[in-house]
Design a protein around this motif. Structure first.
Motif, PDB file in Angstrom:
ATOM      1  N   PHE A   3       0.823  -1.206   0.000  1.00 18.85           N
ATOM      2  CA  PHE A   3       0.000   0.000   0.000  1.00 18.85           C
ATOM      3  C   PHE A   3       0.857   1.255   0.000  1.00 18.85           C
ATOM      4  O   PHE A   3       0.454   2.287  -0.526  1.00 18.85           O
ATOM      5  CB  PHE A   3      -0.959   0.001   1.187  1.00 18.85           C
ATOM      6  N   LYS A  19      -9.559  -1.516   3.982  1.00 19.75           N
ATOM      7  CA  LYS A  19      -8.822  -2.750   4.291  1.00 19.75           C
ATOM      8  C   LYS A  19      -9.559  -3.541   5.362  1.00 19.75           C
ATOM      9  O   LYS A  19     -10.000  -2.981   6.356  1.00 19.75           O
ATOM     10  CB  LYS A  19      -7.413  -2.438   4.796  1.00 19.75           C
ATOM     11  N   ILE A  21      -8.271  -6.892   7.137  1.00 20.41           N
ATOM     12  CA  ILE A  21      -7.182  -7.867   7.193  1.00 20.41           C
ATOM     13  C   ILE A  21      -7.192  -8.568   8.543  1.00 20.41           C
ATOM     14  O   ILE A  21      -7.037  -7.928   9.581  1.00 20.41           O
ATOM     15  CB  ILE A  21      -5.812  -7.185   6.953  1.00 20.41           C
ATOM     16  N   PHE A  57      -9.564  -4.115  -0.130  1.00 18.24           N
ATOM     17  CA  PHE A  57      -8.543  -5.147   0.038  1.00 18.24           C
ATOM     18  C   PHE A  57      -8.895  -5.936   1.290  1.00 18.24           C
ATOM     19  O   PHE A  57      -8.930  -5.388   2.389  1.00 18.24           O
ATOM     20  CB  PHE A  57      -7.151  -4.519   0.201  1.00 18.24           C
TER      21      PHE A  57
END
Length: 142
Positions: A3, A19, A21, A57
């Motif tokens: 990123f 994001k 994650i 993401f």
């Protein structure tokens, strides 16, 4: 780290990075090549995103049963310009060298990213449609 390299392009286009994650096990392999593959995917998807839109993401772990019926753990990574949703229409040309979804522009395709993911025993799937919704899904066994 990926990123960091894409940050300038995201900011210049006014694209917000979303994001999700999870805490993930490590993927064994060449860290620099994997970063290059994910950067290639991000840079290839950016031209399909309108300014002031979002790039999603997500990285998740999941359990599965392998062909030998052994319990395994995997990692699924999603890079998308359409959030978690994606059309099931697969565009096979996107892996060809010099293919791009941009009008009147020659691109570099994702053949290098595909090669790197394959070298790491991963699977790369691309879902795209004519609305320029694109999602890359990468799966690794860990």
């Amino acid at each position: 780290e990926v990123f960091f390299f894409a940050k300038g392009d995201l900011e210049k286009r006014g694209i917000k990075l979303i994001k999700e994650i999870e805490d993930l096990p490590e993927i064994l392999g060449d860290r620099n090549k994997l970063k290059q593959a994910f950067l290639d995917m991000i840079l290839n998807i950016l031209p399909t995103i309108d300014s002031k839109s979002e790039l999603f993401f997500g990285a998740y772990k999941f359990d599965f049963i392998d062909i030998d019926e052994k319990a395994k753990q995997g990692i699924k990574i999603i890079i998308s310009n359409a959030g978690r949703k994606s059309s099931p229409v697969v565009n096979n040309k996107i892996m060809e060298s010099f293919f791009t979804m941009q009008d009147n522009v020659e691109g570099f395709g994702l053949s290098t990213a595909l090669k790197i993911i394959n070298e790491h025993n991963g699977l790369l799937e691309v879902n795209a449609n004519q609305l320029k919704e694109v999602a890359f899904t990468v799966i690794f066994s860990v």
